[in-house]
Design a protein around this motif. Structure first.
Motif, PDB file in Angstrom:
ATOM      1  N   LEU A   1     -55.784  10.360  21.713  1.00  0.00           N
ATOM      2  CA  LEU A   1     -55.717   9.060  22.388  1.00  0.00           C
ATOM      3  C   LEU A   1     -54.271   8.600  22.383  1.00  0.00           C
ATOM      4  O   LEU A   1     -53.678   8.395  21.318  1.00  0.00           O
ATOM      5  CB  LEU A   1     -56.580   8.008  21.666  1.00  0.00           C
ATOM      6  CG  LEU A   1     -58.065   7.946  22.032  1.00  0.00           C
ATOM      7  CD1 LEU A   1     -58.767   9.229  21.616  1.00  0.00           C
ATOM      8  CD2 LEU A   1     -58.715   6.744  21.372  1.00  0.00           C
ATOM      9  N   CYS A   2     -53.701   8.455  23.587  1.00  0.00           N
ATOM     10  CA  CYS A   2     -52.269   8.179  23.735  1.00  0.00           C
ATOM     11  C   CYS A   2     -52.092   6.831  24.422  1.00  0.00           C
ATOM     12  O   CYS A   2     -52.963   6.370  25.153  1.00  0.00           O
ATOM     13  CB  CYS A   2     -51.659   9.301  24.565  1.00  0.00           C
ATOM     14  SG  CYS A   2     -49.975   9.001  25.105  1.00  0.00           S
ATOM     15  N   HIS A   3     -50.933   6.220  24.243  1.00  0.00           N
ATOM     16  CA  HIS A   3     -50.671   4.935  24.893  1.00  0.00           C
ATOM     17  C   HIS A   3     -50.745   5.017  26.415  1.00  0.00           C
ATOM     18  O   HIS A   3     -51.034   4.020  27.070  1.00  0.00           O
ATOM     19  CB  HIS A   3     -49.324   4.365  24.437  1.00  0.00           C
ATOM     20  CG  HIS A   3     -49.484   3.406  23.297  1.00  0.00           C
ATOM     21  ND1 HIS A   3     -49.308   3.760  21.993  1.00  0.00           N
ATOM     22  CD2 HIS A   3     -49.870   2.109  23.293  1.00  0.00           C
ATOM     23  CE1 HIS A   3     -49.564   2.722  21.216  1.00  0.00           C
ATOM     24  NE2 HIS A   3     -49.908   1.708  21.973  1.00  0.00           N
ATOM     25  N   SER A   4     -50.484   6.201  26.980  1.00  0.00           N
ATOM     26  CA  SER A   4     -50.576   6.322  28.437  1.00  0.00           C
ATOM     27  C   SER A   4     -52.024   6.232  28.909  1.00  0.00           C
ATOM     28  O   SER A   4     -52.276   5.899  30.065  1.00  0.00           O
ATOM     29  CB  SER A   4     -49.965   7.640  28.911  1.00  0.00           C
ATOM     30  OG  SER A   4     -48.629   7.714  28.495  1.00  0.00           O
ATOM     31  N   ASP A   5     -52.983   6.538  28.036  1.00  0.00           N
ATOM     32  CA  ASP A   5     -54.391   6.278  28.355  1.00  0.00           C
ATOM     33  C   ASP A   5     -54.654   4.778  28.288  1.00  0.00           C
ATOM     34  O   ASP A   5     -55.264   4.198  29.181  1.00  0.00           O
ATOM     35  CB  ASP A   5     -55.318   6.988  27.359  1.00  0.00           C
ATOM     36  CG  ASP A   5     -55.150   8.498  27.369  1.00  0.00           C
ATOM     37  OD1 ASP A   5     -55.300   9.099  28.446  1.00  0.00           O
ATOM     38  OD2 ASP A   5     -54.863   9.076  26.304  1.00  0.00           O
TER      39      ASP A   5
ATOM     40  N   GLY B   1     -57.773  10.827  29.625  1.00  0.00           N
ATOM     41  CA  GLY B   1     -57.419  11.834  28.630  1.00  0.00           C
ATOM     42  C   GLY B   1     -56.433  12.837  29.200  1.00  0.00           C
ATOM     43  O   GLY B   1     -56.701  13.456  30.229  1.00  0.00           O
ATOM     44  N   HIS B   2     -55.263  12.938  28.560  1.00  0.00           N
ATOM     45  CA  HIS B   2     -54.247  13.850  29.106  1.00  0.00           C
ATOM     46  C   HIS B   2     -53.568  14.661  28.020  1.00  0.00           C
ATOM     47  O   HIS B   2     -52.691  15.464  28.299  1.00  0.00           O
ATOM     48  CB  HIS B   2     -53.185  13.048  29.867  1.00  0.00           C
ATOM     49  CG  HIS B   2     -52.448  12.100  28.981  1.00  0.00           C
ATOM     50  ND1 HIS B   2     -52.969  10.895  28.612  1.00  0.00           N
ATOM     51  CD2 HIS B   2     -51.270  12.220  28.348  1.00  0.00           C
ATOM     52  CE1 HIS B   2     -52.117  10.302  27.784  1.00  0.00           C
ATOM     53  NE2 HIS B   2     -51.080  11.092  27.600  1.00  0.00           N
ATOM     54  N   GLU B   3     -53.955  14.415  26.742  1.00  0.00           N
ATOM     55  CA  GLU B   3     -53.346  15.162  25.625  1.00  0.00           C
ATOM     56  C   GLU B   3     -54.465  15.991  25.019  1.00  0.00           C
ATOM     57  O   GLU B   3     -55.201  15.509  24.163  1.00  0.00           O
ATOM     58  CB  GLU B   3     -52.784  14.155  24.604  1.00  0.00           C
ATOM     59  CG  GLU B   3     -52.066  14.787  23.444  1.00  0.00           C
ATOM     60  CD  GLU B   3     -51.577  13.731  22.454  1.00  0.00           C
ATOM     61  OE1 GLU B   3     -50.391  13.421  22.457  1.00  0.00           O
ATOM     62  OE2 GLU B   3     -52.410  13.207  21.689  1.00  0.00           O
TER      63      GLU B   3
ATOM     64  N   GLY C   1     -48.971  18.987  23.607  1.00  0.00           N
ATOM     65  CA  GLY C   1     -48.852  18.764  25.043  1.00  0.00           C
ATOM     66  C   GLY C   1     -48.319  17.403  25.446  1.00  0.00           C
ATOM     67  O   GLY C   1     -47.797  17.248  26.545  1.00  0.00           O
ATOM     68  N   CYS C   2     -48.485  16.379  24.575  1.00  0.00           N
ATOM     69  CA  CYS C   2     -47.941  15.068  24.963  1.00  0.00           C
ATOM     70  C   CYS C   2     -47.021  14.504  23.897  1.00  0.00           C
ATOM     71  O   CYS C   2     -45.818  14.411  24.102  1.00  0.00           O
ATOM     72  CB  CYS C   2     -49.046  14.067  25.307  1.00  0.00           C
ATOM     73  SG  CYS C   2     -48.361  12.418  25.640  1.00  0.00           S
ATOM     74  N   ALA C   3     -47.566  14.113  22.727  1.00  0.00           N
ATOM     75  CA  ALA C   3     -46.743  13.426  21.735  1.00  0.00           C
ATOM     76  C   ALA C   3     -45.515  14.253  21.350  1.00  0.00           C
ATOM     77  O   ALA C   3     -44.391  13.743  21.313  1.00  0.00           O
ATOM     78  CB  ALA C   3     -47.576  13.109  20.497  1.00  0.00           C
TER      79      ALA C   3
ATOM     80  N   ILE D   1     -51.681   6.310  13.965  1.00  0.00           N
ATOM     81  CA  ILE D   1     -50.646   7.073  14.649  1.00  0.00           C
ATOM     82  C   ILE D   1     -51.300   7.869  15.777  1.00  0.00           C
ATOM     83  O   ILE D   1     -51.044   7.614  16.934  1.00  0.00           O
ATOM     84  CB  ILE D   1     -49.869   7.965  13.668  1.00  0.00           C
ATOM     85  CG1 ILE D   1     -49.095   7.050  12.701  1.00  0.00           C
ATOM     86  CG2 ILE D   1     -48.898   8.885  14.411  1.00  0.00           C
ATOM     87  CD1 ILE D   1     -48.453   7.754  11.554  1.00  0.00           C
ATOM     88  N   ARG D   2     -52.163   8.810  15.446  1.00  0.00           N
ATOM     89  CA  ARG D   2     -52.892   9.519  16.498  1.00  0.00           C
ATOM     90  C   ARG D   2     -54.348   9.679  16.087  1.00  0.00           C
ATOM     91  O   ARG D   2     -54.632  10.125  14.975  1.00  0.00           O
ATOM     92  CB  ARG D   2     -52.289  10.900  16.682  1.00  0.00           C
ATOM     93  CG  ARG D   2     -51.850  11.358  18.061  1.00  0.00           C
ATOM     94  CD  ARG D   2     -51.982  10.445  19.205  1.00  0.00           C
ATOM     95  NE  ARG D   2     -51.193  10.926  20.338  1.00  0.00           N
ATOM     96  CZ  ARG D   2     -50.374  10.147  21.055  1.00  0.00           C
ATOM     97  NH1 ARG D   2     -50.251   8.868  20.778  1.00  0.00           N
ATOM     98  NH2 ARG D   2     -49.702  10.649  22.070  1.00  0.00           N
ATOM     99  N   GLN D   3     -55.233   9.318  16.997  1.00  0.00           N
ATOM    100  CA  GLN D   3     -56.646   9.623  16.856  1.00  0.00           C
ATOM    101  C   GLN D   3     -56.943  10.743  17.830  1.00  0.00           C
ATOM    102  O   GLN D   3     -56.452  10.738  18.953  1.00  0.00           O
ATOM    103  CB  GLN D   3     -57.508   8.427  17.233  1.00  0.00           C
ATOM    104  CG  GLN D   3     -57.142   7.147  16.511  1.00  0.00           C
ATOM    105  CD  GLN D   3     -57.861   5.951  17.129  1.00  0.00           C
ATOM    106  OE1 GLN D   3     -58.929   5.581  16.706  1.00  0.00           O
ATOM    107  NE2 GLN D   3     -57.264   5.368  18.157  1.00  0.00           N
TER     108      GLN D   3
HETATM  109 ZN   LIG Z   1     -49.579  10.803  26.307  1.00  0.00          ZN
END
Ligand SMILES: [Zn+2]
Ligand SMILES: [Zn+2]
Length: 380
Positions: free
Chosen positions: A51-55, A72-74, A181-183, A366-368
């Protein structure tokens, strides 16, 4: 084109729903039809999706996208099927999704990652895969569901363009593969590719979410002296544990006149950009990866840029060439120089995605990572 299958996925139906999302539930987890891969495309069984801030930016409407959209992109997973002409991956391989496919043919793709691919950016804005196709629909009504950044990873399966994935070793745990792939590509890539850090570089990281912390781990792993800046005290303590030389709030950083030669801004808010700018030392470079709301303005003193011979660089997806950089970060992880396990605060079930968005918005994690396939979930 191969058979259509029924999948489970988290679809965003409205932007800007009131918080908490646990009550307003802007994302619904539902059955969807996924058409099989066409030429140049792959079917991937998703194992993990961060789960990223861009979501969150799509959920809260600060980064508008066409709806309904499967977010969802990561993400990472196992290739199950390949379409005609796919040569770079095979069924059974674990792949990392990247959220900006590179067509390899446009002028931007010839810039070694500096510019985002024109065709990839257009496809992302339109909610399609790189080739312009859509594969998702609601059963019964046939309503088309948009793809998110060519990935749509909050689902049991995804069809993606071959150019949206990079293979990784089967020994890379799925949550780590997803983060690559993202962070990691964004935070670490920004410092290595746009900031060109070396062990001698002093680095400040403003914003200690997944991207900022990935940048911090990359800088520490490179041997840099790192100043960590975040408004949340708990994150400052974590940054010190992970090798930051100093950790402070934005107010403390400005009061103490902290300086670094490369500053990473990983918040996406104009106030954070202003703080990051003021931390730049003589000849310093500010690398910004944040995505503030469209139209948001920051105030900086132009004289500082000139008098201190500074540079401000925008970096999308860490100015990365995923096929070159994902294996490089994977190697750093394998050597023990990039302990990415630390970034995973917890794993959650797909059904708890709205609650996960609340936790992300609060800044408490931080990351889920959404775990699929009955992988252990650390919180309900
Ligand atoms: Zn992202
Ligand atoms: Zn391109």
């Amino acid at each position: 084109m191969s058979a259509t299958r029924t999948i489970r996925g988290a679809v965003l139906n409205t932007m800007g729903a009131p918080t908490p999302y646990a009550s307003s539930r802007p994302l619904t987890v539902e059955d969807l039809e996924l058409a099989g891969p066409g030429p140049g495309e792959l079917l991937v069984r998703i194992e993990a999706a961060g789960l990223c801030h861009s979501d969150l930016s799509v959920v809260n409407g600060s980064r508008p996208r066409p709806l309904p959209m499967l977010l969802g992109h990561e993400a990472a997973g196992i290739v199950e099927e390949v379409g005609d002409g796919v040569a770079s991956v095979e069924p059974g391989q674990r792949v990392v999704m990247t959220f900006l496919p590179r067509c390899g043919e446009c002028a931007a793709c010839a810039t070694e990652g500096r510019l985002p691919c024109e065709r990839g950016s257009a496809a992302n804005a339109a909610g399609t895969l790189l080739t312009g196709t859509r594969h998702l629909s609601r059963p019964g009504t046939g309503e088309v569901v948009q793809h998110h950044l060519g990935v749509s990873g909050f689902a049991t399966y995804a069809v993606v363009d071959e150019r949206s994935v990079v293979p990784v070793g089967g020994d890379v745990p799925p949550p780590i593969a997803a983060l690559l792939g993202c962070a990691v590509l964004t935070g670490g890539g920004a410092l290595l590719n746009a900031g060109r850090i070396t062990p001698e570089t002093s680095v400040a990281v403003v914003g200690l979410g997944g991207v900022g912390m990935a940048g911090l781990l990359t800088a520490v792993g490179t041997g840099c002296r790192v100043i960590a800046v975040d408004a949340q005290e708990s994150k400052l303590a974590t940054a010190l544990e992970w090798g930051a030389a100093e950790a402070m709030t934005p107010a403390q950083a400005l009061e103490r006149k902290a300086e670094a030669s490369v500053v990473l801004e990983a918040v996406g808010h104009p106030r954070a950009f202003e703080t990051a700018f003021r931390l730049l030392g003589l000849g310093g470079t500010l690398v910004t990866v944040g995505l503030p709301a469209p139209g948001a303005l920051a105030e900086i003193e132009p004289l500082q840029l000139t008098a201190k011979a500074q540079t401000v660089v925008g970096s999308y997806l860490g100015s990365a060439v995923p096929k070159r950089d994902v294996p490089a970060f994977e190697a750093l992880w394998r050597e023990g120089r990039l302990p990415l396990e630390r970034l995973v605060s917890r794993t959650i079930a797909l059904e708890d995605i709205n609650e996960g968005m609340d936790a992300l918005a609060s800044g408490e994690v931080i990351r889920q990572v959404v775990a699929f396939d009955g992988a252990p979930v650390t919180t309900a």
